[in-house]
Design an enzyme around this catalytic site. Structure first.
Site, mmCIF file in Angstrom:
data_model
loop_
_atom_site.group_PDB
_atom_site.id
_atom_site.type_symbol
_atom_site.label_atom_id
_atom_site.label_comp_id
_atom_site.label_asym_id
_atom_site.label_seq_id
_atom_site.Cartn_x
_atom_site.Cartn_y
_atom_site.Cartn_z
ATOM 1 N N GLU A 141 8.641 9.604 11.370
ATOM 2 C CA GLU A 141 9.073 8.855 11.991
ATOM 3 C C GLU A 141 10.213 8.404 10.908
ATOM 4 O O GLU A 141 11.256 6.878 10.532
ATOM 5 C CB GLU A 141 8.257 7.079 11.882
ATOM 6 C CG GLU A 141 6.856 8.021 13.097
ATOM 7 C CD GLU A 141 6.661 6.424 13.665
ATOM 8 O OE1 GLU A 141 6.510 6.056 13.595
ATOM 9 O OE2 GLU A 141 5.268 6.581 14.423
ATOM 10 N N ALA A 170 10.069 2.606 7.203
ATOM 11 C CA ALA A 170 10.865 2.205 6.023
ATOM 12 C C ALA A 170 9.550 2.557 4.923
ATOM 13 O O ALA A 170 10.245 2.901 3.710
ATOM 14 C CB ALA A 170 11.429 0.865 6.077
ATOM 15 N N ASP A 199 8.492 -4.257 26.111
ATOM 16 C CA ASP A 199 9.115 -3.544 24.871
ATOM 17 C C ASP A 199 7.974 -3.998 22.972
ATOM 18 O O ASP A 199 8.606 -5.211 23.130
ATOM 19 C CB ASP A 199 9.495 -2.920 24.602
ATOM 20 C CG ASP A 199 9.564 -1.455 24.997
ATOM 21 O OD1 ASP A 199 8.395 -1.122 24.081
ATOM 22 O OD2 ASP A 199 11.186 -0.614 25.371
ATOM 23 N N THR A 257 1.076 -1.404 -0.220
ATOM 24 C CA THR A 257 -0.044 -0.032 -0.201
ATOM 25 C C THR A 257 0.697 1.298 -0.460
ATOM 26 O O THR A 257 0.309 1.949 -0.844
ATOM 27 C CB THR A 257 -0.655 0.035 0.978
ATOM 28 O OG1 THR A 257 -2.140 -1.221 0.828
ATOM 29 C CG2 THR A 257 -2.040 1.230 0.933
ATOM 30 N N TYR A 304 7.491 0.014 9.017
ATOM 31 C CA TYR A 304 6.131 1.201 8.600
ATOM 32 C C TYR A 304 6.682 2.500 8.003
ATOM 33 O O TYR A 304 6.620 2.714 7.575
ATOM 34 C CB TYR A 304 5.494 1.886 9.813
ATOM 35 C CG TYR A 304 4.574 3.148 9.970
ATOM 36 C CD1 TYR A 304 3.589 3.091 8.593
ATOM 37 C CD2 TYR A 304 4.794 4.271 10.774
ATOM 38 C CE1 TYR A 304 2.349 4.524 8.010
ATOM 39 C CE2 TYR A 304 3.933 5.646 10.775
ATOM 40 C CZ TYR A 304 3.227 5.504 9.502
ATOM 41 O OH TYR A 304 2.584 6.976 9.501
ATOM 42 N N ASN A 340 -0.628 12.326 15.358
ATOM 43 C CA ASN A 340 -1.668 12.885 15.644
ATOM 44 C C ASN A 340 -2.696 12.194 17.194
ATOM 45 O O ASN A 340 -2.388 11.106 16.871
ATOM 46 C CB ASN A 340 -2.049 12.961 14.377
ATOM 47 C CG ASN A 340 -1.850 14.407 13.398
ATOM 48 O OD1 ASN A 340 -2.770 14.369 13.184
ATOM 49 N ND2 ASN A 340 -0.509 14.369 13.054
ATOM 50 N N PRO A 371 -2.100 -1.529 28.099
ATOM 51 C CA PRO A 371 -0.402 -2.141 28.470
ATOM 52 C C PRO A 371 0.932 -1.315 27.349
ATOM 53 O O PRO A 371 0.319 -0.822 26.446
ATOM 54 C CB PRO A 371 -1.392 -3.111 26.522
ATOM 55 C CG PRO A 371 -1.779 -2.165 26.323
ATOM 56 C CD PRO A 371 -2.830 -1.621 27.383
ATOM 57 N N GLY A 381 12.065 -2.801 18.352
ATOM 58 C CA GLY A 381 12.534 -1.431 17.828
ATOM 59 C C GLY A 381 12.269 -0.370 17.946
ATOM 60 O O GLY A 381 12.678 0.960 16.884
HETATM 61 P P1 NAD Z 1 -5.531 5.651 9.811
HETATM 62 O O1 NAD Z 1 -5.306 4.022 9.121
HETATM 63 O O2 NAD Z 1 -6.876 5.899 10.354
HETATM 64 O O3 NAD Z 1 -6.693 5.523 7.581
HETATM 65 C C1 NAD Z 1 -5.419 5.706 6.688
HETATM 66 C C2 NAD Z 1 -7.160 5.450 5.817
HETATM 67 O O4 NAD Z 1 -6.091 4.939 4.808
HETATM 68 C C3 NAD Z 1 -7.939 4.459 5.993
HETATM 69 O O5 NAD Z 1 -9.024 5.128 5.815
HETATM 70 C C4 NAD Z 1 -7.968 3.197 5.077
HETATM 71 O O6 NAD Z 1 -9.266 2.518 4.562
HETATM 72 C C5 NAD Z 1 -6.505 3.869 4.066
HETATM 73 N N1 NAD Z 1 -6.238 2.849 2.765
HETATM 74 C C6 NAD Z 1 -5.357 2.132 3.747
HETATM 75 N N2 NAD Z 1 -5.288 0.799 2.445
HETATM 76 C C7 NAD Z 1 -5.412 1.377 1.230
HETATM 77 C C8 NAD Z 1 -5.545 1.179 0.229
HETATM 78 N N3 NAD Z 1 -4.765 0.847 -0.158
HETATM 79 N N4 NAD Z 1 -6.746 2.087 -1.048
HETATM 80 C C9 NAD Z 1 -6.964 2.900 -0.108
HETATM 81 N N5 NAD Z 1 -7.375 3.047 0.657
HETATM 82 C C10 NAD Z 1 -5.782 2.767 1.638
HETATM 83 O O7 NAD Z 1 -4.039 6.513 8.954
HETATM 84 P P2 NAD Z 1 -4.452 8.086 9.323
HETATM 85 O O8 NAD Z 1 -3.658 8.055 11.202
HETATM 86 O O9 NAD Z 1 -5.508 8.587 9.035
HETATM 87 O O10 NAD Z 1 -3.237 8.967 8.816
HETATM 88 C C11 NAD Z 1 -3.570 9.498 7.878
HETATM 89 C C12 NAD Z 1 -1.525 9.763 6.710
HETATM 90 O O11 NAD Z 1 -1.288 10.315 7.609
HETATM 91 C C13 NAD Z 1 -0.956 8.309 6.572
HETATM 92 O O12 NAD Z 1 -0.055 8.202 5.551
HETATM 93 C C14 NAD Z 1 -0.775 8.504 8.203
HETATM 94 O O13 NAD Z 1 1.143 7.900 7.410
HETATM 95 C C15 NAD Z 1 -0.094 9.812 7.626
HETATM 96 N N6 NAD Z 1 0.640 10.463 8.909
HETATM 97 C C16 NAD Z 1 -0.332 9.277 10.513
HETATM 98 C C17 NAD Z 1 -0.268 10.412 11.628
HETATM 99 C C18 NAD Z 1 -0.409 10.279 12.982
HETATM 100 O O14 NAD Z 1 -0.573 10.163 14.493
HETATM 101 N N7 NAD Z 1 -2.380 9.437 12.344
HETATM 102 C C19 NAD Z 1 1.237 11.123 12.290
HETATM 103 C C20 NAD Z 1 2.306 11.926 10.976
HETATM 104 C C21 NAD Z 1 1.718 11.327 9.408
HETATM 105 P P1 TYD Z 2 1.441 4.529 18.864
HETATM 106 O O1 TYD Z 2 -0.106 5.502 18.796
HETATM 107 O O2 TYD Z 2 1.451 3.422 17.912
HETATM 108 O O3 TYD Z 2 1.798 5.918 17.145
HETATM 109 P P2 TYD Z 2 3.454 5.306 16.898
HETATM 110 O O4 TYD Z 2 4.159 4.558 17.466
HETATM 111 O O5 TYD Z 2 3.166 6.005 15.852
HETATM 112 O O6 TYD Z 2 3.893 6.889 17.416
HETATM 113 O O7 TYD Z 2 1.969 4.482 20.180
HETATM 114 C C1 TYD Z 2 2.425 5.879 20.493
HETATM 115 C C2 TYD Z 2 2.865 5.145 21.762
HETATM 116 O O8 TYD Z 2 2.638 4.967 23.035
HETATM 117 C C3 TYD Z 2 4.454 4.900 20.776
HETATM 118 O O9 TYD Z 2 6.274 5.116 22.288
HETATM 119 C C4 TYD Z 2 3.976 2.827 21.783
HETATM 120 C C5 TYD Z 2 3.634 3.087 22.588
HETATM 121 N N1 TYD Z 2 2.197 2.467 22.607
HETATM 122 C C6 TYD Z 2 1.503 1.594 24.288
HETATM 123 O O10 TYD Z 2 3.161 1.404 25.256
HETATM 124 N N2 TYD Z 2 1.123 0.912 24.561
HETATM 125 C C7 TYD Z 2 0.226 0.507 23.897
HETATM 126 O O11 TYD Z 2 -0.971 -0.195 23.449
HETATM 127 C C8 TYD Z 2 0.227 1.361 22.356
HETATM 128 C C9 TYD Z 2 -0.971 1.308 21.262
HETATM 129 C C10 TYD Z 2 1.286 2.240 21.904
#
Ligand code: NAD
Ligand code: TYD
Length: 373
Positions: free
Chosen positions: A139, A181, A309, A104, A179, A209, A234, A312
């Site tokens: 990341e 990578a 943990d 994806t 992820y 976010n 957890p 990585g």
């Molecule tokens: P999310 O997992 O909540 O949503 C991802 C959406 O993409 C879902 O609606 C899913 O159905 C859709 N999707 C997945 N694979 C697909 C495919 N093959 N074709 C079409 N649609 C597909 O993710 P999010 O947290 O909203 O993140 C959105 C973007 O922002 C991502 O690119 C993520 O890397 C980036 N991002 C997220 C965060 C965060 O904290 N959540 C921070 C920085 C950047």
């Molecule tokens: P996460 O919300 O998965 O975002 P990201 O890994 O993209 O930063 O995790 C945020 C932080 O919280 C991360 O350091 C991993 C930790 N974490 C826990 O300690 N327990 C959990 O159950 C989850 C989902 C995350």
């Protein structure tokens, strides 16, 4: 109606995507907004329910890897802007199943780029007035060291900082998880399409976010829901890892600013100068849930359970977003205390949304809504 622009927002049914779609549909009635989403486990059309009747909004269920389908969509809708958020986004899932992330995040992004290039190059004006805006993550930069006394305040941060270095737009890419990578690879493809073909691309890298509509596999919504049900929380490792948290609507506002005023071929980092150790943020969430549920404050601290943990596990992320502030004037609008209160309140007020996800019920929504269409 003749729209001024036709914009595809991929991943619009996910967490950040629905906020971006909502902002664009409501703020720009002169744009046609096409939300494209495959609706994986992370996509939920209930997140967009309030937009269904808006004339400038359309939903298309499509996989971003579907090159032919996307090319046809671009031609049919005469698309001139793409805001690309669709991705597999959860680090823990990427550790178990990296292939899905490569498919994806890497192949899907490449497929969109190639389709956009094919369509735009077929037009007389070519890339003029077009935009391919790729949403990425901090990341990709890897992990920062925690090399200063904990909790030191810094001159550029209103909050505590846990190290002397920050991620800037010039920081070397050093992703550690499958992820990150896969996101790094997709960022490289986007830039390569600018450097090779002159595609008008922009990349932004944002910090963690938080806010409404986040899938409850991620830290904050998972923990709010567990606290509500008095289930264990957890905490990976010692809970000392640091993340930089930004309210999701502030990210959506940044995307709006950058889509309209960002410079082609540039990278912008987006973040809130808001670093928290996981264990500290967890305590804030517990206290907020307790207060809002009328439980004596601190009741649920006993749910904290230290577990093995994450493999990585990156120590610290911290974004320097001064370029975005200095060049485009964007700043986060919400203080963390206000944002976390709003967020906890939202999840407690939307327990049915949460329950439909945890029961799997939400996945039937699309089939019912679009039956016979
Ligand atoms: P999310 O997992 O909540 O949503 C991802 C959406 O993409 C879902 O609606 C899913 O159905 C859709 N999707 C997945 N694979 C697909 C495919 N093959 N074709 C079409 N649609 C597909 O993710 P999010 O947290 O909203 O993140 C959105 C973007 O922002 C991502 O690119 C993520 O890397 C980036 N991002 C997220 C965060 C965060 O904290 N959540 C921070 C920085 C950047
Ligand atoms: P996460 O919300 O998965 O975002 P990201 O890994 O993209 O930063 O995790 C945020 C932080 O919280 C991360 O350091 C991993 C930790 N974490 C826990 O300690 N327990 C959990 O159950 C989850 C989902 C995350």
């Amino acid at each position: 109606m003749n729209y001024k622009k036709s914009i595809v927002i991929t991943g619009g049914a996910g967490f950040i995507g629905n906020h971006v779609v909502r902002l664009f549909v409501n703020k720009y009635p002169e744009y046609k907004i096409i939300c494209l989403d495959k609706l994986t486990y992370a996509g939920n059309l209930e997140n967009l329910k309030d937009l269904e009747d808006k004339p400038n909004y359309k939903f298309v269920r499509m996989d971003i890897c579907d090159f032919e389908g996307f090319l046809k969509l671009m031609q049919d809708e005469q698309v001139d802007g793409i805001i690309h958020l669709a991705a597999e986004s959860h680090v823990d899932r990427s550790i178990k199943d990296p292939f899905t992330f490569a498919r994806t995040n890497v192949m899907g992004t490449l497929s969109l780029l190639q389709a956009a290039k094919t369509y735009w190059e077929s037009l007389p004006e070519k890339f003029e007035g077009k935009r391919f805006y790729h949403i990425s993550t901090d990341e990709v930069y890897g992990a920062l060291k925690m090399d200063t006394p904990e909790g030191r305040k810094d001159e550029i941060s209103a909050h505590e900082v846990y190290g002397s270095a920050f991620f800037t737009e010039d920081t070397k890419y050093q992703p550690h998880s499958p992820y990150s990578a896969s996101k790094a690879s997709s960022d490289h493809f986007v830039r390569a399409f600018h450097d090779t073909y002159g595609m008008p691309t922009i990349v932004t890298n944002c910090s963690n976010n938080y806010g409404p509509y986040q899938f409850p596999e991620k830290l904050i919504p998972l923990f709010i829901n567990n606290i509500r049900h008095r289930k264990p929380l957890p905490v990976y490792g010692k809970g000392k890892n640091v993340r930089d948290w930004l309210y999701v609507e502030d990210h959506a506002r940044a995307i709006d600013t950058i889509f309209h005023r960002g410079k082609i071929a540039e990278t912008y980092n987006i973040g809130g100068f808001n670093e928290w150790k996981n264990i500290d943020i967890i305590k804030v969430v517990i206290k907020t849930v307790d207060r809002l549920l009328g439980r004596p404050e601190g009741t649920d601290l006993d749910l904290i359970t230290y577990v093995t943990d994450r493999l990585g596990h990156d120590a610290r992320y911290a974004i320097d977003s001064r370029k975005l502030k200095n060049e485009l004037g964007w700043e986060p609008s919400l203080q963390f205390e206000e944002g976390i209160e709003k967020t906890v309140r939202w999840y407690l007020d939307h327990q049915e949304w949460m329950d439909r996800i945890t029961s799997g019920e939400y996945e039937k929504y699309y089939e019912e809504m679009y039956k016979g269409r």
